[in-house]
Design a protein around this motif. Sequence first.
Motif, mmCIF file in Angstrom:
data_model
loop_
_atom_site.group_PDB
_atom_site.id
_atom_site.type_symbol
_atom_site.label_atom_id
_atom_site.label_comp_id
_atom_site.label_asym_id
_atom_site.label_seq_id
_atom_site.Cartn_x
_atom_site.Cartn_y
_atom_site.Cartn_z
ATOM 1 N N THR A 129 131.382 14.298 -7.579
ATOM 2 C CA THR A 129 130.333 13.956 -6.616
ATOM 3 C C THR A 129 130.037 15.131 -5.697
ATOM 4 O OG1 THR A 129 130.902 11.609 -6.670
ATOM 5 C CG2 THR A 129 129.686 12.399 -4.743
ATOM 6 N N ARG A 130 131.089 15.863 -5.368
ATOM 7 C CA ARG A 130 130.935 17.000 -4.461
ATOM 8 C C ARG A 130 130.454 18.254 -5.182
ATOM 9 N NH1 ARG A 130 135.708 19.389 -0.480
ATOM 10 N NH2 ARG A 130 134.430 21.003 0.543
ATOM 11 N N HIS A 131 130.985 18.524 -6.365
ATOM 12 C CA HIS A 131 130.736 19.812 -7.016
ATOM 13 C C HIS A 131 129.843 19.747 -8.252
ATOM 14 C CE1 HIS A 131 133.658 21.689 -4.381
ATOM 15 N NE2 HIS A 131 134.555 20.782 -4.732
ATOM 16 N N ALA A 132 129.744 18.584 -8.900
ATOM 17 C CA ALA A 132 128.922 18.450 -10.110
ATOM 18 C C ALA A 132 128.334 17.048 -10.149
ATOM 19 C CB ALA A 132 129.762 18.727 -11.357
ATOM 20 N N PRO A 133 127.463 16.727 -9.188
ATOM 21 C CA PRO A 133 127.014 15.339 -8.995
ATOM 22 C C PRO A 133 126.333 14.709 -10.204
ATOM 23 C CG PRO A 133 125.642 16.877 -7.756
ATOM 24 C CD PRO A 133 126.832 17.652 -8.217
ATOM 25 N N ARG A 158 121.714 27.888 -13.328
ATOM 26 C CA ARG A 158 122.339 26.591 -13.580
ATOM 27 C C ARG A 158 123.854 26.690 -13.428
ATOM 28 N NH1 ARG A 158 118.741 23.140 -12.766
ATOM 29 N NH2 ARG A 158 120.141 21.600 -13.714
ATOM 30 N N ARG A 159 124.482 25.512 -13.211
ATOM 31 C CA ARG A 159 125.942 25.439 -13.097
ATOM 32 C C ARG A 159 126.466 24.515 -14.187
ATOM 33 N NH1 ARG A 159 127.918 23.025 -8.558
ATOM 34 N NH2 ARG A 159 126.227 21.528 -8.787
ATOM 35 N N TYR A 160 127.614 24.890 -14.756
ATOM 36 C CA TYR A 160 128.126 24.157 -15.906
ATOM 37 C C TYR A 160 129.607 23.817 -15.748
ATOM 38 C CZ TYR A 160 123.833 25.884 -18.022
ATOM 39 O OH TYR A 160 122.515 26.173 -18.283
ATOM 40 N N VAL A 161 129.969 22.686 -16.367
ATOM 41 C CA VAL A 161 131.367 22.290 -16.461
ATOM 42 C C VAL A 161 131.687 22.013 -17.931
ATOM 43 C CG1 VAL A 161 131.555 21.384 -14.115
ATOM 44 C CG2 VAL A 161 130.767 19.881 -15.956
ATOM 45 N N ASP A 162 132.917 21.625 -18.183
ATOM 46 C CA ASP A 162 133.443 21.448 -19.533
ATOM 47 C C ASP A 162 132.543 20.593 -20.424
ATOM 48 O OD1 ASP A 162 135.345 19.827 -21.519
ATOM 49 O OD2 ASP A 162 136.341 21.701 -20.999
ATOM 50 N N ALA A 163 132.393 21.034 -21.675
ATOM 51 C CA ALA A 163 131.533 20.328 -22.622
ATOM 52 C C ALA A 163 132.023 18.921 -22.926
ATOM 53 C CB ALA A 163 131.441 21.120 -23.930
ATOM 54 N N GLY A 164 133.327 18.684 -22.752
ATOM 55 C CA GLY A 164 133.887 17.383 -23.086
ATOM 56 C C GLY A 164 133.337 16.229 -22.274
ATOM 57 N N LEU A 165 132.735 16.512 -21.131
ATOM 58 C CA LEU A 165 132.155 15.442 -20.331
ATOM 59 C C LEU A 165 130.927 14.843 -20.994
ATOM 60 C CD1 LEU A 165 133.939 16.941 -18.155
ATOM 61 C CD2 LEU A 165 132.286 16.119 -16.475
ATOM 62 N N THR A 191 128.337 21.254 -20.106
ATOM 63 C CA THR A 191 127.689 20.122 -19.440
ATOM 64 C C THR A 191 127.020 20.614 -18.171
ATOM 65 O OG1 THR A 191 129.392 18.612 -20.274
ATOM 66 C CG2 THR A 191 128.032 17.837 -18.441
ATOM 67 N N ASP A 192 125.748 20.336 -18.030
ATOM 68 C CA ASP A 192 125.011 20.745 -16.839
ATOM 69 C C ASP A 192 125.551 19.974 -15.633
ATOM 70 O OD1 ASP A 192 122.862 20.686 -14.736
ATOM 71 O OD2 ASP A 192 121.803 21.903 -16.210
ATOM 72 N N ALA A 193 126.000 20.698 -14.628
ATOM 73 C CA ALA A 193 126.646 20.074 -13.472
ATOM 74 C C ALA A 193 125.698 19.208 -12.655
ATOM 75 C CB ALA A 193 127.259 21.157 -12.572
ATOM 76 N N ASP A 194 124.411 19.463 -12.748
ATOM 77 C CA ASP A 194 123.452 18.743 -11.918
ATOM 78 C C ASP A 194 122.688 17.649 -12.650
ATOM 79 O OD1 ASP A 194 123.838 20.266 -9.432
ATOM 80 O OD2 ASP A 194 123.092 21.935 -10.631
ATOM 81 N N THR A 195 122.746 17.644 -13.978
ATOM 82 C CA THR A 195 122.047 16.603 -14.730
ATOM 83 C C THR A 195 122.991 15.790 -15.624
ATOM 84 O OG1 THR A 195 121.581 17.985 -16.674
ATOM 85 C CG2 THR A 195 120.024 18.105 -14.834
ATOM 86 N N GLY A 196 124.158 16.338 -15.948
ATOM 87 C CA GLY A 196 125.085 15.669 -16.847
ATOM 88 C C GLY A 196 124.736 15.823 -18.311
#
Length: 317
Positions: free
Chosen positions: A240-244, A188-195, A145-150
């Motif tokens: 909100t702070r790290h992956a808005p 780019r910055r990414y977080v878990d795909a489950g979001l 999941t793209d941290a900046d676009t969702g």
Amino acid sequence: MPNSDPTLGVGDLVARRHREGSLPGRRTDGHRLALVIEGGSARGAYSHGMAMGLEELGVLTCFDAVYGASAGALNGAWLLCGRAVTARRAWNPEVINRVISPARALRGGIVVDTRYLVHTVYERIVPMDFPAILANPITFHPMATDADTGAAVDLHPGLTDVPAVQAALRATTCLPILAGRPVRIGGRRYVDAGLSESVPIRTAFAQGATRVLVLRTRRADETSRPPSGLESRVVARFLTRHAPGTVETWLSRSDHYQRDEREFATDPAVLQIRPPHGAPDIGRVARDHGVLSQALELGRAATARALAPFLTPMLSA
């Protein structure tokens, strides 16, 4: 490429390709068959068992692409390098208790240490054959999941070498708060795909799949519930702070999950393998070895049970 048979189901397609010895890149049936593996952190023991079942049945070469979200991407990687059965050792207590440690949070650390998992466990303790994943003609599509676009992002285009595969595995499993801050890949910055897409069926179809086999980590009677009020506040504050860009994605993910459940439940182009009714609930940071071992075996049996009606005539010949 010849026209595909619109009446051919997923199980029948697997059986035909298995019987004919069809290989990726040399298909004659006109179909693109994707394997999609659901995420779920420790619930991934179920889909790992299912991947073990596929490996034991010898049907991996029937697929053209493997899509995985979070733990599902890890299990897809094990399958693509031919070590899904061997990799069950990664669920042993000496490994899982080091990877997942709620006590670390009390000391200000992370609960799920994906860096240790990918760079220590997968390199030295239970080695993953990263070059084999890259060399496999079946394409690997770890989601994040793209941290900046969702947005849900397929990391496949960036898988050019071993470090890139390792970074993708860390990105797809970067659970908010539990695994720390987003993983940076390129710009780019990414977080878990489950979001954004915990069961990436839509992405598989959007990229040309005509049939999809799905390995699920939730039972058919198990639902994805919206986060509690406290959880929503805590996670939303972190995001909100790290992956808005993911805040709204996080809050609405249960609705999207339910929409996909309804849409794909009766889709003839989709065959879903799930844990059986009565299988134990498994939380994100579960570490009970007995329960995880049971999940591995239940997943393994579920794959055999789902595909046996299609493969039995050939396996018994």
